[in-house]
Design a protein around this motif. Sequence first.
Motif, short mmCIF file in Angstrom:
data_model
loop_
_atom_site.label_atom_id
_atom_site.label_comp_id
_atom_site.label_asym_id
_atom_site.label_seq_id
_atom_site.Cartn_x
_atom_site.Cartn_y
_atom_site.Cartn_z
N GLY A 1 8.24 -73.29 -7.43
CA GLY A 1 8.05 -74.69 -7.01
C GLY A 1 6.83 -75.30 -7.66
N LYS A 2 6.21 -74.55 -8.57
CA LYS A 2 4.95 -75.06 -9.17
C LYS A 2 5.18 -76.32 -10.00
N GLY A 3 6.35 -76.43 -10.63
CA GLY A 3 6.64 -77.61 -11.44
C GLY A 3 6.67 -78.87 -10.58
N ASP B 1 4.04 -79.28 -18.64
CA ASP B 1 5.00 -78.26 -18.22
C ASP B 1 5.07 -77.26 -19.37
N SER B 2 4.17 -76.27 -19.35
CA SER B 2 4.09 -75.38 -20.52
C SER B 2 5.35 -74.53 -20.67
N GLY B 3 6.03 -74.25 -19.55
CA GLY B 3 7.28 -73.49 -19.63
C GLY B 3 8.30 -74.22 -20.51
N TYR C 1 8.06 -73.18 -24.09
CA TYR C 1 8.72 -71.89 -24.38
C TYR C 1 10.24 -72.07 -24.36
N ARG C 2 10.72 -72.90 -23.43
CA ARG C 2 12.16 -73.16 -23.35
C ARG C 2 12.64 -73.91 -24.60
N LEU C 3 11.85 -74.90 -25.05
CA LEU C 3 12.21 -75.65 -26.26
C LEU C 3 12.26 -74.74 -27.47
N ALA D 1 13.60 -67.83 -23.06
CA ALA D 1 12.18 -68.24 -23.12
C ALA D 1 11.29 -67.09 -22.66
N SER D 2 11.71 -66.42 -21.61
CA SER D 2 10.92 -65.29 -21.09
C SER D 2 10.84 -64.17 -22.13
N LYS D 3 11.91 -64.01 -22.92
CA LYS D 3 11.91 -62.95 -23.96
C LYS D 3 10.97 -63.29 -25.11
N VAL E 1 4.04 -66.13 -31.12
CA VAL E 1 4.71 -67.32 -30.56
C VAL E 1 3.74 -68.00 -29.59
N ARG E 2 3.07 -67.21 -28.76
CA ARG E 2 2.11 -67.77 -27.80
C ARG E 2 0.99 -68.49 -28.55
N GLN E 3 0.48 -67.85 -29.58
CA GLN E 3 -0.60 -68.45 -30.36
C GLN E 3 -0.15 -69.77 -31.01
N GLY F 1 2.19 -73.34 -15.51
CA GLY F 1 2.70 -72.28 -16.38
C GLY F 1 2.41 -70.90 -15.85
N ARG F 2 2.08 -69.99 -16.79
CA ARG F 2 1.79 -68.59 -16.42
C ARG F 2 0.35 -68.21 -16.75
N ASP F 3 -0.17 -68.86 -17.81
CA ASP F 3 -1.49 -68.48 -18.31
C ASP F 3 -2.41 -69.69 -18.45
N MET F 4 -2.14 -70.73 -17.69
CA MET F 4 -2.95 -71.95 -17.81
C MET F 4 -4.40 -71.68 -17.41
N THR G 1 4.23 -57.94 -16.82
CA THR G 1 3.84 -56.68 -17.46
C THR G 1 3.63 -56.81 -18.97
N ARG G 2 3.91 -58.00 -19.53
CA ARG G 2 3.75 -58.13 -21.00
C ARG G 2 2.26 -57.98 -21.36
N ALA G 3 2.05 -57.52 -22.59
CA ALA G 3 0.67 -57.25 -23.01
C ALA G 3 -0.09 -58.56 -23.25
#
Length: 222
Positions: free
Chosen positions: A15-17, A33-35, A38-40, A94-96, A103-105, A124-127, A181-183
Motif C-alpha cells: 500500500g506504499k504507492g 514511484d521507483s518501482g 524497474y517495471r518500465l 521487474a523483481s528479477k 541495472v540499479r546503477q 520503493g525498496r531502497d529509497m 535477499t539480493r546482494a
Amino acid sequence: MNFPVITIDGPTASGKGTVAHRVAKHLGFHYLDSGALYRLTALSATRRGIALDNEDGLAAMARVLPCLFVKGHVFLDGEDVTDAVRAEAIGVAASKIAVLPKVRQALVDLQIAFRTTPGLVADGRDMGTVIFPDAIQKVYLTASVEARADRRYKQLIEKGFSASMKDLVKDLTERDARDTTRASAPLKPAPGAYILDTSDMTVDEAVHIVLDLYANAVKLST
Ligand code: DC
C-alpha cells in the motif's frame, strides 16, 4: 539540492504507492514511484527481446529509458503504458532484473532527478537506504502477506485482469524473498526508519501517521 524527501519503502503491495501518492498530494510534493522504473525497464526489455539476465544489455537500455511521467500516467516510447506496467508478469520480471547491480546503477540518476522544489515523496525498496539516505523522514511500510495478496487481488480484478489468491500469495512470497535477499540494495528498513504495519489500517490512517511524522521531523530540524 537539499529539498526535503520523505522515503516510503516496503514490500510489494504493502500500500506504499497509495500512501506515498496521497502524502505527496497533501504536501504539494513531487512523487517518485521507483518501482515503475524497474517495471518500465522490464517491459521495454520484453518488447525489445532483451533477456532478463542480460545485465549489460538491460543496463544500457535503462540508462536511456525513453519514459515520461505525466499526471499519474506512465509513458514508454510515447505510448501510455500505465496499465501494462502494472501487470503481474511485468512485476515479476521487474523483481528479477532488480537484482542486477548494473541495472540499479543505471537508474540512479533518473531517480535523483525527481528531487526538486518544493520536495519529494519517494516510494520503493531502497529509497531510504541507498538513493536518498539524507531523507528528513524515512518510513518502512509493511503488511502481512495475506493482507497484501488480498489488496493486490482487488486491484487486479478492478482493472479487469484475472487473478488467483493462491497464485498471488505464492508470487508475493517469492518476490519478497528475492527483494530481501539480493546482494544489491536489498529491501530492509533504513536506519532510523519508522516501521508502519498497515495490515489492520485504512489508507487514511496510514497517510495521517506519515504526515504527522513529517511534521514532527520538520519541527525537530528547525
Ligand atoms: O513496487 P513495485 O512492485 O512496483 O516494484 C516492482 C519491482 O521492482 C520489485 O519487485 C522490486 C523492484 N524495485 C526495486 O528493486 N527497488 C525499488 N526502489 C523499487 C522497486
